[in-house]
Design an enzyme around this catalytic site. Sequence first.
Site, mmCIF file in Angstrom:
data_model
loop_
_atom_site.group_PDB
_atom_site.id
_atom_site.type_symbol
_atom_site.label_atom_id
_atom_site.label_comp_id
_atom_site.label_asym_id
_atom_site.label_seq_id
_atom_site.Cartn_x
_atom_site.Cartn_y
_atom_site.Cartn_z
ATOM 1 N N ASN A 90 -94.774 97.255 30.694
ATOM 2 C CA ASN A 90 -93.785 96.580 31.535
ATOM 3 C C ASN A 90 -92.355 96.899 31.119
ATOM 4 O OD1 ASN A 90 -95.579 95.461 33.304
ATOM 5 N ND2 ASN A 90 -95.735 93.494 32.243
ATOM 6 N N GLU B 294 -97.123 81.553 33.164
ATOM 7 C CA GLU B 294 -96.223 82.292 32.267
ATOM 8 C C GLU B 294 -94.923 81.510 32.049
ATOM 9 O OE1 GLU B 294 -96.985 85.001 30.661
ATOM 10 O OE2 GLU B 294 -95.204 86.205 30.328
ATOM 11 N N SER C 111 -97.253 88.213 29.465
ATOM 12 C CA SER C 111 -96.724 89.531 29.817
ATOM 13 C C SER C 111 -95.346 89.754 29.210
ATOM 14 C CB SER C 111 -96.557 89.667 31.332
ATOM 15 O OG SER C 111 -97.693 89.282 32.008
ATOM 16 N N HIS D 61 -102.925 91.558 26.705
ATOM 17 C CA HIS D 61 -102.194 91.658 27.960
ATOM 18 C C HIS D 61 -103.009 92.447 28.982
ATOM 19 C CE1 HIS D 61 -98.591 93.244 30.415
ATOM 20 N NE2 HIS D 61 -99.074 92.132 30.929
#
Length: 699
Positions: free
Chosen positions: A489, A391, A418, A439
């Site tokens: 998130n 990431e 993410s 995701h």
Amino acid sequence: MTMIDSSPSQNSGAAGEPSAVRLETDGDLAFIVIDNPPVNASSVAVRSGLLDAIEGMSADPNIKAGIIIGAGSTFVAGSDIKEFGRALPPPELPTVLAAIEACPKPIAAAIHGAALGGGLELALACDARIALADAIVGLPEVTLGMIPGAGGTQRLPRLTGIAKALDLVTSGRRIGAREAAKLGIIDHVVEGTSLRDGAAEFVRALSGKRVVAELSVPYEPEETIAAAEQNALKSGRGREAVAEAVKAVKNAAVLPVREALAEERATFQRLRNSEEAAALRYNFFAERQAGKLDGSAKARAVKTVGVVGAGTMGAGIAAVCAAASLDVILVDASAASLEAGKGRVTAALTDLHRVGKLKAASAEEAAGHVAYANDIAALAGVDLIIEAVFEDMQVKTGVLQRLATTVRADAVIATNTSYLDLDQLAEATNRPQDVIGLHFFAPVHRMRLLEVVRGAKSDPAALATGVWLAKTIGKLPIIAGVCEGFIGNRIYAKYRAQCEFMLEEGALPRELDTAMEDLGFSMGPFAVSDLSGLDIAWAMRKRKAATRDPRERYVGIADQICEMGRLGRKTGAGWYDYSAGSGRGAVDPVVTELVQAESRKQGRPQKAFAKAEMQGRVLGTILNEAALLLAEGIARSAAEIDLVLVNGFGFSKFRGGPIFQASRKTPAEVDAMVEAAAQATGFGFRRGDVASLIAGVGN
Ligand code: COA
């Protein structure tokens, strides 16, 4: 060839409206056709139509027997769940079933598609059941917080025995026609001819009535029944619907059938009106909307999936695709990473096999769908690529650029980011129309949620391909727009921050975790951090430190815990102490001390929090962020946000979701919760339109 004469409907609706049930005659047989699209749910129109049709065939001296059959793709998918939220309009289903049993002529059910819930109960009240081999039957009421209410718990055990009925009723499991035939639920599986013809032949050979409710319950040893009961209660984990279902099924062996039916109905009516049933109905309809796309775009065809990155996420993604029998090529640069990835794929497939979620017969067979390669060039021919590398903007951009020039022009390129900006990543490929976000949540093979992220320039067909993939691999697709953290998130970050604010004001990790577990989360936020490791979030906080507005409220306790080397379970300590081995983790005086010292240092007034206050602040926080997500068009509906929290963040589906929970409170209570969250957050709190959000729940 069989000729069918359509007779006029017995229950024509308003002028010009097609009726939900029609009676057709074929010589000495009456076909009672249920025609209530899309799934022939047994609504009030169907129930009254059935009563009329039974009366019609009873009165016709030329008719010897009847066959109830569904028009369209299915028999009857169940009672109309939409009716369950209010008083049921008469005639109720038991009245219809009593009329079938009282009819002097035999009536059979001819089943294709699904006979579920009230649909199977209808069939069980018939004198015989005939089905196509690919039909499914089941009593899923407990999955909706209820028990069968129209004789399912009494008629089924008379055919299968108590033990098997306990299994089927308490699990809500759906079974195929062949298995159902072995258990005595289905009398005949039609092969080599149409359902109508097969059923007609079978019914003409019937010698008369066979009322299931009048049969005696087959004998089984006490131990067999006790084992089935234990098993059911254990899997039911204290749920009332399961306990009541057990009681009702066992009644079949001890109470006169009419008495047991009355008791079953009373329990059904009570549970139907429960909060749990309302929450599960809400979830049911939300899930049905979730995968639907606006517009008519069709998914691009996918046979082979490429996955880049054989780490935890990439290997998990490869495994779930292989589990659904999709061919996969998993790419990673080094032989060592690929070897480790292979181990992860095998472990995930073995786990999926254990829980019965493999299409293939074995983990080895499913593993055969995965090929391994050490160069992106191997993906030149695949239809869909999922990038799951580290990431980091630069790393991901590099891989995506390489992919964009390697893979076919009609391939869909998905990134499993993410937090990174999907639109920026998409632009870098020079073919942003082909790029979407997928995701996944860890562990990939266990978590049902999949956020399908729509970039500013994503082609609707590319998005439809993402939704198609989700459904194919058994995930729940939730469409999300681009923002940091997408839906789940982003809400979770605010929720955690709010819990940390409370730490600084006098609450302790265990108090907060317990309060959140009582609210509906399967684990509180500190226990979750310990499980997943504190280091990833720590690294992210460090990256953001330079750009954080100093006026924003920031709690440094988590950073201090990390600095002590307490990174969660994997290091034996985090928010809690795990030195005693497995288990919940013990409250550690070192953490208590640290929390209290830091709080004193900040000079925040300290207080003892009541559980309701902690829950109210968190709920206020979640609601506010959800309202912003909806207003910004990141999420499509309140119900989909609830689905994200249920399927990706462990909120109990039996409570619907946080927004559903809030919809049970008064506007003044909700306002107070949001206000408390706003006050505690201080600088930077943006207020969302929570009232509109909650109105979307639509109770
Ligand atoms: N009552 C009311 N509506 C129902 C329904 C029911 N029992 N079962 C399905 N529907 C509706 C869905 O909401 C959906 O409506 P929409 O098109 O307006 O969104 C439509 O029927 C099609 O359902 P969907 O699940 O998308 O179709 P499918 O072909 O994938 O699956 C079934 C068909 C029957 C297998 C599936 O709908 C199902 O499992 N239904 C629930 C059965 C059940 O629990 N019955 C027991 C009730 S006590």
